[in-house]
Design a protein around this motif. Structure first.
Motif, short mmCIF file in Angstrom:
data_model
loop_
_atom_site.label_atom_id
_atom_site.label_comp_id
_atom_site.label_asym_id
_atom_site.label_seq_id
_atom_site.Cartn_x
_atom_site.Cartn_y
_atom_site.Cartn_z
N LEU A 207 -40.50 23.74 -58.53
CA LEU A 207 -39.81 22.52 -58.10
C LEU A 207 -38.74 22.82 -57.05
N THR A 208 -38.04 23.93 -57.21
CA THR A 208 -37.02 24.32 -56.23
C THR A 208 -37.67 24.61 -54.88
N ALA A 209 -38.77 25.33 -54.89
CA ALA A 209 -39.48 25.66 -53.65
C ALA A 209 -39.98 24.39 -52.98
N ARG A 210 -40.57 23.49 -53.78
CA ARG A 210 -41.08 22.24 -53.22
C ARG A 210 -39.96 21.42 -52.57
N GLN A 211 -38.80 21.35 -53.24
CA GLN A 211 -37.68 20.59 -52.69
C GLN A 211 -37.15 21.24 -51.42
N GLN A 212 -37.04 22.56 -51.40
CA GLN A 212 -36.55 23.25 -50.21
C GLN A 212 -37.49 23.01 -49.03
N LEU A 213 -38.79 23.05 -49.27
CA LEU A 213 -39.74 22.81 -48.19
C LEU A 213 -39.68 21.37 -47.73
N PHE A 214 -39.56 20.44 -48.66
CA PHE A 214 -39.43 19.04 -48.30
C PHE A 214 -38.19 18.81 -47.44
N ASP A 215 -37.07 19.40 -47.85
CA ASP A 215 -35.83 19.26 -47.08
C ASP A 215 -35.96 19.86 -45.69
N ALA A 216 -36.76 20.92 -45.56
CA ALA A 216 -36.92 21.59 -44.27
C ALA A 216 -37.77 20.78 -43.29
N VAL A 217 -38.68 19.94 -43.80
CA VAL A 217 -39.57 19.22 -42.90
C VAL A 217 -39.20 17.76 -42.71
N THR A 218 -38.22 17.27 -43.44
CA THR A 218 -37.81 15.88 -43.26
C THR A 218 -36.42 15.84 -42.65
N PRO A 219 -36.22 14.94 -41.71
CA PRO A 219 -34.89 14.83 -41.10
C PRO A 219 -33.89 14.29 -42.12
N PRO A 220 -32.67 14.77 -42.06
CA PRO A 220 -31.67 14.27 -43.00
C PRO A 220 -31.38 12.80 -42.74
N ARG A 221 -31.19 12.08 -43.79
CA ARG A 221 -30.85 10.67 -43.63
C ARG A 221 -29.39 10.58 -43.23
N SER A 222 -29.17 9.78 -42.20
CA SER A 222 -27.79 9.67 -41.73
C SER A 222 -26.99 8.83 -42.70
N ILE A 223 -25.83 9.32 -42.99
CA ILE A 223 -24.92 8.59 -43.87
C ILE A 223 -23.87 7.95 -42.98
N LYS A 224 -23.88 6.64 -42.98
CA LYS A 224 -22.93 5.94 -42.12
C LYS A 224 -21.56 5.94 -42.77
N LYS A 225 -20.60 6.40 -42.00
CA LYS A 225 -19.23 6.37 -42.49
C LYS A 225 -18.68 4.97 -42.30
N PRO A 226 -17.89 4.51 -43.24
CA PRO A 226 -17.31 3.19 -43.06
C PRO A 226 -16.38 3.18 -41.86
N LYS A 227 -16.43 2.07 -41.14
CA LYS A 227 -15.58 1.96 -39.96
C LYS A 227 -14.13 1.79 -40.39
N LYS A 228 -13.25 2.34 -39.58
CA LYS A 228 -11.83 2.17 -39.86
C LYS A 228 -11.46 0.72 -39.56
N PRO A 229 -10.64 0.14 -40.40
CA PRO A 229 -10.27 -1.25 -40.15
C PRO A 229 -9.43 -1.38 -38.88
N THR A 230 -9.74 -2.40 -38.13
CA THR A 230 -8.96 -2.69 -36.93
C THR A 230 -7.98 -3.79 -37.26
N ALA A 231 -7.06 -4.04 -36.37
CA ALA A 231 -6.07 -5.10 -36.58
C ALA A 231 -6.77 -6.44 -36.77
N LYS A 232 -7.86 -6.64 -36.04
CA LYS A 232 -8.59 -7.91 -36.12
C LYS A 232 -9.24 -8.07 -37.50
N THR A 233 -9.88 -7.00 -38.03
CA THR A 233 -10.53 -7.11 -39.33
C THR A 233 -9.52 -7.21 -40.46
N VAL A 234 -8.39 -6.54 -40.31
CA VAL A 234 -7.34 -6.63 -41.32
C VAL A 234 -6.80 -8.05 -41.37
N ALA A 235 -6.56 -8.63 -40.21
CA ALA A 235 -6.05 -10.00 -40.15
C ALA A 235 -7.06 -10.98 -40.74
#
Length: 91
Positions: free
Chosen positions: A51-79
């Motif tokens: 299972l470890t080998a299978r997961q390592q190979l899967f991770d090697a051939v698939t692109p990492p999923r991008s994790i979107k960071k939350p945007k910093k609040p702007t003055a407009k969104t805070v208001a």
């Protein structure tokens, strides 16, 4: 009417992991054996290394999923957030 038993994939067939990624058993087997040897060849842990080998190979051939960071609040969104929240009245 009795339903037929489901067939579970054997290690003789290719593994389909998640979405459309197929990793040949021979490749998994070689990496699992290498990992097992490096760990000192412990008895009874074959499936763990497989299972470890299978997961390592899967991770090697698939692109990492991008994790979107939350945007910093702007003055407009805070208001806008403050305007949308009803204020509680103090007694």
């Amino acid at each position: 009417m009795k339903q037929p038993a489901r067939k579970t994939p054997s290690r003789q067939s290719s593994k389909v992991i998640e979405e459309h990624v197929v990793i040949a058993d021979e490749v998994i087997r070689e990496l699992a054996y290498d990992l097992w040897e490096r760990a000192g060849g412990p008895h009874g842990r074959e499936e763990e290394f497989w299972l470890t080998a299978r997961q390592q190979l899967f991770d090697a051939v698939t692109p990492p999923r991008s994790i979107k960071k939350p945007k910093k609040p702007t003055a407009k969104t805070v208001a806008a957030t403050k305007a949308a929240k009803p204020r509680s009245k103090k007694a």
